[in-house]
Structures are given as structure tokens and as C-alpha cells.
Motif scaffolding. Sequence first.
Motif, PDB file in Angstrom:
ATOM      1  N   GLU A 389      -3.170  -7.127  -1.793  1.00  0.00           N
ATOM      2  CA  GLU A 389      -2.550  -7.581  -0.400  1.00  0.00           C
ATOM      3  C   GLU A 389      -1.422  -6.807   0.047  1.00  0.00           C
ATOM      4  N   GLU A 390      -0.483  -6.482  -0.864  1.00  0.00           N
ATOM      5  CA  GLU A 390       0.591  -5.641  -0.305  1.00  0.00           C
ATOM      6  C   GLU A 390       0.079  -4.012  -0.220  1.00  0.00           C
ATOM      7  N   VAL A 391      -0.839  -3.489  -0.673  1.00  0.00           N
ATOM      8  CA  VAL A 391      -1.373  -2.301  -0.206  1.00  0.00           C
ATOM      9  C   VAL A 391      -1.947  -2.404   1.231  1.00  0.00           C
ATOM     10  N   VAL A 392      -2.447  -3.275   1.462  1.00  0.00           N
ATOM     11  CA  VAL A 392      -3.204  -3.680   2.838  1.00  0.00           C
ATOM     12  C   VAL A 392      -2.237  -3.696   4.004  1.00  0.00           C
ATOM     13  N   ARG A 393      -1.116  -4.423   3.501  1.00  0.00           N
ATOM     14  CA  ARG A 393      -0.089  -4.836   4.500  1.00  0.00           C
ATOM     15  C   ARG A 393       0.609  -3.468   4.548  1.00  0.00           C
ATOM     16  N   ASP A 394       1.051  -2.599   3.599  1.00  0.00           N
ATOM     17  CA  ASP A 394       1.839  -1.560   3.881  1.00  0.00           C
ATOM     18  C   ASP A 394       0.863  -0.541   4.684  1.00  0.00           C
ATOM     19  N   LEU A 395      -0.235  -0.395   4.690  1.00  0.00           N
ATOM     20  CA  LEU A 395      -0.894   0.751   5.030  1.00  0.00           C
ATOM     21  C   LEU A 395      -1.131   0.247   6.865  1.00  0.00           C
ATOM     22  N   ALA A 396      -1.261  -1.130   6.956  1.00  0.00           N
ATOM     23  CA  ALA A 396      -1.410  -1.752   8.542  1.00  0.00           C
ATOM     24  C   ALA A 396      -0.107  -1.455   9.108  1.00  0.00           C
ATOM     25  N   ARG A 397       1.107  -1.478   8.550  1.00  0.00           N
ATOM     26  CA  ARG A 397       2.274  -1.355   9.060  1.00  0.00           C
ATOM     27  C   ARG A 397       2.468   0.202   9.531  1.00  0.00           C
ATOM     28  N   GLN A 398       1.869   0.960   8.693  1.00  0.00           N
ATOM     29  CA  GLN A 398       2.000   2.546   9.087  1.00  0.00           C
ATOM     30  C   GLN A 398       0.933   2.746  10.031  1.00  0.00           C
ATOM     31  N   GLY A 399       0.080   1.929  10.676  1.00  0.00           N
ATOM     32  CA  GLY A 399      -0.773   2.165  11.632  1.00  0.00           C
ATOM     33  C   GLY A 399      -1.997   2.708  10.990  1.00  0.00           C
ATOM     34  N   VAL A 400      -2.391   2.558   9.874  1.00  0.00           N
ATOM     35  CA  VAL A 400      -3.543   3.319   9.215  1.00  0.00           C
ATOM     36  C   VAL A 400      -4.658   2.092   8.767  1.00  0.00           C
ATOM     37  N   THR A 401      -5.828   2.434   9.181  1.00  0.00           N
ATOM     38  CA  THR A 401      -6.714   1.444   9.140  1.00  0.00           C
ATOM     39  C   THR A 401      -7.724   1.908   7.747  1.00  0.00           C
TER      40      THR A 401
END
Length: 423
Positions: A389-401
Motif C-alpha cells: 500500500e505504501e508504494v501505491v500511496r507514494d506514487l499517487a502523491r506524486q501524481g503518477v498512476t
Amino acid sequence: MTTSATTHDGLRLIPFHGLRYVPDRVGSLAAVTSPPYDVVVRPDGVDYLESADPHNIVRLILPQAETPDARNEQAAQTLQDWLAKGVLSADPEPALYVYEQRKGRLLQRGLIGALALSPADAGIVLPHEDVMPHVVTDRAGLMRATSANLEPLLLTYRGGDVAVGAAEVVERTARRAPLLDTTTEDGVEHRLWAVTDPADQAAVTSDLRHRQALIADGHHRWATYLRLQQEHESPTPWDFGLVLLVDTVRYPLRVRAIHRMLYRLPLADALAAVEGSFRVRPVNGPLPLALEALGDAAERGNAFLLAGGGSFHLVTDPDLELLERTVRRDRPEAWRRLDATVLHATLLDALWQIPDTPDQITYIHDAAATVALAERHGGTAVLLHPVREEVVRDLARQGVTMPRKSTSFGPKPATGLVLRSLG
């Protein structure tokens, strides 16, 4: 309840008059529920749910007819009929709803409400997966025809360990007698409470006003909400969408992979095409044992479990020069290393040359069902290991889908416990 979605810097969850089944008019509340529409992927699943009760919610979320227009018209007529006959009824007071799922050690609680819509660049609601345009078009047609949000998205936010604000309202409400309490066939107990006290609603509003959320499940429905909002001049009920909001500090979600079944690629051809570009080795079954091998391999790098014809093969250790040629370089390294990225860019596009279309690829949440479908069609099941989950959240915060259908968060809310009318 219609409230303008004015500019704000955080989550805004408003109460609404929930549409709910009238218990006396259905066989049982459990029999009218369904998993989310995209989990009920096969006709036999739809048929089973339809036979469970003549008023099962699947008749609204997955109506059966020859054309999209006919399906949408059928769903709209069914909803109107159920409202007219008192099968569904609107709660008299606008409410937020506390929703609980419980099974063994599993306990999840969250808030269901109408969330003010915001585009991804606002940084309030963070998507983490791409969407398929044809699915958004399909869902938009259904919502447009029914003028209803038929099932909630699952959103997560990071609250805190201390029960204050929204968390305190959730925990205190859950100590009362619920509006409904039912146990579905999978053994999960579902309970729902209405939060109608203005002070409690204000406490939720104050707590969420500076928070952001991650879309855990429902990217296509979120994209549908945004599309339909653009079709209506604000302010309207279309400025809001039905969601379940879960604080994952208090109730961590489980993250699982979504698998692929390739209809037109036999396993032997799939293995031959990757030979020399990946390490390929057979692993022993049955499936749970093979999935353990996949999990071990995924700790060390990209790993995929290919199944078909009664055998399992691990595909690991991709050629680094091949990855450089096939994976786009304008994304963070964490994105470039994702199994789903390598699967789509390197395996599906470059080596197997399979287009991402429904007649070629089916996305399935259950590993056993994916393998069974591959056996039946002579295709290849591609099983993945879940992303943290932390990988998903970190990428989302960078605006990366992430590539679409990369993750499956759960437990998912049952569909049919509370609906939202936009009429």
C-alpha cells in the motif's frame, strides 16, 4: 440533499437520504446484496445472484440485455418499479452512514456519504490506476439512466491512532443498535448505522476538511462521477458521488493483486516467447504452493506465475536491456519496477504483442478462477503478487498512476446496502 461543491482544500463528505431495501419486501438483506460490479465478471456469477432473490442489486448494476441502451433502460425501469412498489425506500433524514464489516479477526469500519468531487490535480482525491474509456462510458450510461449512485467507491485516508473527530463519531455510533445487520454467504457480517445528529456531522466535516484520500477501489466509477459532473451545470447533486471512506491507520486494508487471463495465447506459446528474455522455470502445484513460490520470487524482483494446461511456471529476472527498451523512462523508478508495468510494457506489448482489449484479456480478482478460465479456454493465466500500500500511496502523491487493474484493496463494501438517488 443538494449542496454546492464549493472550493475546499480537503475532503468534504455530506449527508444524503439513503435508498435502502425494505426488509419486509425482500427475502433477506443478504440475498439482495452483491460484490461490486467489476468483481461479478462472469455470466454464471450474475445468474447466481439473480436467482438468489428477484430483487438482487445485480439487476441494477449489471442488467442483462442485448445492447447498452437496452441495459440502461432496463436498469432505470427496474429501479423505478422497486421504488414504486416499496422494495426500496429513502430514509426520512439525511445521514452519513457508519458501515462495518466483520469476519473472524477482520474488522473494518468507515463512513458512507456523498463526497464533493475534485479533479486529480486538486490533490484531494488521489487515483493510482489508469482507467479504460469504454468502461467509463458504460458506467456513465448506467448512472445517467438511473440518476443514481448504485454502489460506493472505497476510499482510504490517514487519520490517527486517537479516536477524535470522524473516528470518534464512527466508534461511538458503532456501539448503538444498527439499522441493519446481515451476514452474507461468504461469512462476513455487515452492519449499518445512520449518523443524523448535526453535531456529529459537523465533527466529521471539521476533521476531514484538510485531509486527502486515496482511491482504493472504484477508479472507473470516480472517472464516471467526474464525467457526469461536467455534463451538469453546478450546483447539482452530480457535484457529489457516493463513497465509503476508511481510516487505514485504524483499519488497514488488505492489498491483493488482480490477475490476467489471455484468451488467445496458449501457455506453450507464452513461454516460448519469453525464453531468453526472462528466466523461466516450472514450479510445483497445487495453486497455493505455486503462489508461495511467486511470493518468494517477488521479494527479489519482477516475478509472474504463468498457468495453463495443468502446469505452473515462474517467469522472473527480466533482461535489463529489454526493460530499458520497452518501459517508458519519464516515470519514477518505483513505477518502472512495478510488476504491472513490466507485464504491460514488456510482456504484453513487446514480447506477446497482445492488445489490451476485452476479447484478448480478462481481469480477474481470484487466482483460482483465473487458472480455471485459462484451462477452459486453452489460454494463459498470468498471476501477480500484490503491491504494498505504501508504494501505491507514494506514487499517487506524486501524481503518477499505475497500469490499470494493478491492485485490489479490500475488503470491498457490499453493494445493495445503501444507494444514493440523484433525481
